[in-house]
Design a protein around this motif. Sequence first.
Motif, PDB file in Angstrom:
ATOM      1  N   LYS A   1      23.500  31.217  56.176  1.00  0.00           N
ATOM      2  CA  LYS A   1      23.728  31.960  54.943  1.00  0.00           C
ATOM      3  C   LYS A   1      25.089  31.584  54.329  1.00  0.00           C
ATOM      4  O   LYS A   1      25.269  30.467  53.870  1.00  0.00           O
ATOM      5  CB  LYS A   1      23.634  33.461  55.226  1.00  0.00           C
ATOM      6  N   TYR A   2      26.012  32.521  54.315  1.00  0.00           N
ATOM      7  CA  TYR A   2      27.281  32.305  53.632  1.00  0.00           C
ATOM      8  C   TYR A   2      28.123  31.194  54.249  1.00  0.00           C
ATOM      9  O   TYR A   2      28.846  30.495  53.541  1.00  0.00           O
ATOM     10  CB  TYR A   2      28.108  33.592  53.649  1.00  0.00           C
ATOM     11  N   ILE A   3      28.091  31.047  55.586  1.00  0.00           N
ATOM     12  CA  ILE A   3      28.964  30.072  56.230  1.00  0.00           C
ATOM     13  C   ILE A   3      28.634  28.666  55.742  1.00  0.00           C
ATOM     14  O   ILE A   3      29.512  27.911  55.309  1.00  0.00           O
ATOM     15  CB  ILE A   3      28.848  30.148  57.767  1.00  0.00           C
ATOM     16  N   ALA A   4      27.360  28.302  55.786  1.00  0.00           N
ATOM     17  CA  ALA A   4      26.947  26.991  55.276  1.00  0.00           C
ATOM     18  C   ALA A   4      27.120  26.943  53.756  1.00  0.00           C
ATOM     19  O   ALA A   4      27.731  26.030  53.217  1.00  0.00           O
ATOM     20  CB  ALA A   4      25.509  26.693  55.667  1.00  0.00           C
ATOM     21  N   GLY A   5      26.517  27.900  53.081  1.00  0.00           N
ATOM     22  CA  GLY A   5      26.787  28.102  51.662  1.00  0.00           C
ATOM     23  C   GLY A   5      26.149  27.144  50.682  1.00  0.00           C
ATOM     24  O   GLY A   5      26.372  27.253  49.471  1.00  0.00           O
ATOM     25  N   HIS A   6      25.339  26.185  51.161  1.00  0.00           N
ATOM     26  CA  HIS A   6      24.751  25.204  50.248  1.00  0.00           C
ATOM     27  C   HIS A   6      23.247  25.029  50.440  1.00  0.00           C
ATOM     28  O   HIS A   6      22.664  24.072  49.923  1.00  0.00           O
ATOM     29  CB  HIS A   6      25.452  23.850  50.416  1.00  0.00           C
ATOM     30  N   SER A   7      22.619  25.915  51.198  1.00  0.00           N
ATOM     31  CA  SER A   7      21.168  25.864  51.431  1.00  0.00           C
ATOM     32  C   SER A   7      20.719  24.526  52.023  1.00  0.00           C
ATOM     33  O   SER A   7      19.626  24.040  51.706  1.00  0.00           O
ATOM     34  CB  SER A   7      20.404  26.141  50.122  1.00  0.00           C
TER      35      SER A   7
ATOM     36  N   ARG B   1      33.741  31.642  47.157  1.00  0.00           N
ATOM     37  CA  ARG B   1      32.373  32.110  46.905  1.00  0.00           C
ATOM     38  C   ARG B   1      32.248  33.608  47.121  1.00  0.00           C
ATOM     39  O   ARG B   1      31.562  34.301  46.356  1.00  0.00           O
ATOM     40  CB  ARG B   1      31.389  31.340  47.789  1.00  0.00           C
ATOM     41  N   MET B   2      32.909  34.124  48.149  1.00  0.00           N
ATOM     42  CA  MET B   2      32.841  35.559  48.405  1.00  0.00           C
ATOM     43  C   MET B   2      33.547  36.364  47.307  1.00  0.00           C
ATOM     44  O   MET B   2      33.098  37.453  46.938  1.00  0.00           O
ATOM     45  CB  MET B   2      33.444  35.888  49.770  1.00  0.00           C
ATOM     46  N   GLU B   3      34.631  35.826  46.789  1.00  0.00           N
ATOM     47  CA  GLU B   3      35.300  36.494  45.668  1.00  0.00           C
ATOM     48  C   GLU B   3      34.386  36.546  44.451  1.00  0.00           C
ATOM     49  O   GLU B   3      34.324  37.557  43.741  1.00  0.00           O
ATOM     50  CB  GLU B   3      36.596  35.763  45.318  1.00  0.00           C
ATOM     51  N   ARG B   4      33.673  35.466  44.214  1.00  0.00           N
ATOM     52  CA  ARG B   4      32.777  35.394  43.051  1.00  0.00           C
ATOM     53  C   ARG B   4      31.650  36.425  43.151  1.00  0.00           C
ATOM     54  O   ARG B   4      31.407  37.188  42.202  1.00  0.00           O
ATOM     55  CB  ARG B   4      32.195  33.984  42.949  1.00  0.00           C
ATOM     56  N   VAL B   5      30.966  36.458  44.305  1.00  0.00           N
ATOM     57  CA  VAL B   5      29.842  37.393  44.421  1.00  0.00           C
ATOM     58  C   VAL B   5      30.340  38.836  44.449  1.00  0.00           C
ATOM     59  O   VAL B   5      29.632  39.752  44.014  1.00  0.00           O
ATOM     60  CB  VAL B   5      28.959  37.089  45.646  1.00  0.00           C
TER      61      VAL B   5
ATOM     62  N   TYR C   1      24.748  29.007  46.611  1.00  0.00           N
ATOM     63  CA  TYR C   1      25.206  28.995  45.222  1.00  0.00           C
ATOM     64  C   TYR C   1      24.181  29.559  44.254  1.00  0.00           C
ATOM     65  O   TYR C   1      24.518  29.983  43.152  1.00  0.00           O
ATOM     66  CB  TYR C   1      25.569  27.565  44.806  1.00  0.00           C
ATOM     67  N   GLU C   2      22.899  29.593  44.656  1.00  0.00           N
ATOM     68  CA  GLU C   2      21.841  29.993  43.739  1.00  0.00           C
ATOM     69  C   GLU C   2      21.456  31.454  43.946  1.00  0.00           C
ATOM     70  O   GLU C   2      21.508  31.973  45.059  1.00  0.00           O
ATOM     71  CB  GLU C   2      20.601  29.102  43.908  1.00  0.00           C
TER      72      GLU C   2
ATOM     73  N   PHE D   1      17.410  41.009  46.429  1.00  0.00           N
ATOM     74  CA  PHE D   1      18.153  40.098  45.562  1.00  0.00           C
ATOM     75  C   PHE D   1      19.343  39.506  46.303  1.00  0.00           C
ATOM     76  O   PHE D   1      19.979  40.179  47.117  1.00  0.00           O
ATOM     77  CB  PHE D   1      18.707  40.847  44.342  1.00  0.00           C
ATOM     78  N   TYR D   2      19.630  38.273  45.998  1.00  0.00           N
ATOM     79  CA  TYR D   2      20.934  37.691  46.334  1.00  0.00           C
ATOM     80  C   TYR D   2      21.549  37.141  45.053  1.00  0.00           C
ATOM     81  O   TYR D   2      20.897  36.394  44.321  1.00  0.00           O
ATOM     82  CB  TYR D   2      20.831  36.573  47.374  1.00  0.00           C
ATOM     83  N   ILE D   3      22.776  37.524  44.775  1.00  0.00           N
ATOM     84  CA  ILE D   3      23.461  37.060  43.578  1.00  0.00           C
ATOM     85  C   ILE D   3      24.353  35.881  43.949  1.00  0.00           C
ATOM     86  O   ILE D   3      25.255  35.998  44.794  1.00  0.00           O
ATOM     87  CB  ILE D   3      24.303  38.187  42.945  1.00  0.00           C
ATOM     88  N   GLY D   4      24.089  34.754  43.311  1.00  0.00           N
ATOM     89  CA  GLY D   4      24.822  33.528  43.599  1.00  0.00           C
ATOM     90  C   GLY D   4      26.045  33.358  42.715  1.00  0.00           C
ATOM     91  O   GLY D   4      26.739  34.316  42.380  1.00  0.00           O
ATOM     92  N   LEU D   5      26.277  32.128  42.283  1.00  0.00           N
ATOM     93  CA  LEU D   5      27.512  31.800  41.574  1.00  0.00           C
ATOM     94  C   LEU D   5      27.323  31.644  40.069  1.00  0.00           C
ATOM     95  O   LEU D   5      28.253  31.226  39.367  1.00  0.00           O
ATOM     96  CB  LEU D   5      28.104  30.506  42.160  1.00  0.00           C
ATOM     97  N   GLU D   6      26.150  31.994  39.554  1.00  0.00           N
ATOM     98  CA  GLU D   6      25.922  31.882  38.117  1.00  0.00           C
ATOM     99  C   GLU D   6      26.760  32.895  37.333  1.00  0.00           C
ATOM    100  O   GLU D   6      27.252  33.879  37.886  1.00  0.00           O
ATOM    101  CB  GLU D   6      24.433  32.102  37.786  1.00  0.00           C
TER     102      GLU D   6
END
Length: 394
Positions: free
Chosen positions: A209-215, A262-266, A342-343, A370-375
């Motif tokens: 999940k978050y650790i990898a962060g790029h699917s 990424r965590m700050e963004r979400v 990210y998605e 839902f998961y909110i990404g970086l959009e």
Amino acid sequence: MDDLSADLSYIINHLGEDRSQFLNAAAPPIYQSVMFAFQTVAEMRHTIQHESELPFYTRGHNPTTDILRQKMAALEKAEDALIFSSGVAAISAALLANLKAGDHVVAVQKPYSWTNRLLTEWMPRFGISVTQVDGQDIAQYEAAIRPNTRILYAESPNSWTFEQQDLRALAQLAKKHQLLTVVDNSYATPLLQNPIEMGIDIVCHSATKYIAGHSDAVAGVACGTKAMMQQIFNAEYMTMGGVASPFNSWLLLRGLRTLPLRMERVAKTTPEIVRFLEAHPAVAEVYYPYSPNNPQYELAKSQMKQPAGQFSIRLKADQMEQVEAFCNHLKRFLLAVSWGSYESLIFPACVLYDSENYQGSVLPWDMIRFYIGLEEPESLLDDLRQALDAVWPQ
């Protein structure tokens, strides 16, 4: 920059990376080697006697994976960590390394689906009994403890309805009864929640999940004391072999570089989306730990440093086709499992119905995770409006 930020920056960018050992490369190399050769028998003998710390055979120790181990242990405030091929491999190893036939586990209700199968289907096959309780009430954990209980298992928050357990109270209860505690911390990441600082013994992650962060990588992590990680290494880690590949470890190292950003963004975007959905007439309920409307909001603030990006909703739908229509109208959200990349994603519970692997799901068919990404939040909000209006015209 405060000391905490400086420490975090050092852990993510430099800890474990002795660049002089790999030609001063800025990024660590991928040691894509099955085995490592030796100059003498004595050197080989010494290495195999310390296989959890020195490279002998990649199933046991790999230099690329070792860098990740050091970083994950430091982030979780643990003495050591082990890297697995998946989150459920980490959880399985942590539990089975500390259980035997005749033992008993008290576990939270509604854990991750494959953890649930481990607890309810696999462990009983080997004489290990499990009692599942509503973890929101620590008294239920205590009431379920038996003379043969060995582990209290938690997942805080869980991954669909996001109930939390009071981790400090759980740790105190375990110490009172001389029990081991294991917690799945995948939702919050070590940046938002550190269960070991609250007294928990073993912390596990789905690093996919978050650790990898790029699917693009599947992996798991278990963190704890050096003695506990050595115990797991000597047994389930080496014997069952669910270890991460060097390439996936390298991908996770890359993902860690941007984890704070990424965590700050979400943390900024997700509450905005949640507020919109809480106010929409077509939404019956929102499940989000960091919402002021959540009955466990104060606990969330006391255990987690800031919001994360996952939540669930229930729609005011009369039939499953309305839920499907809403999901199919969304353009900015991918229909997919998992989270933390990210998605932005949606996972409607109705897809679990008639699925052989998920029979007996207790999730209502009108629920969507839902998961909110970086959009940009505006594009996600516009997408939600048009999809809701298409099914429930105002």
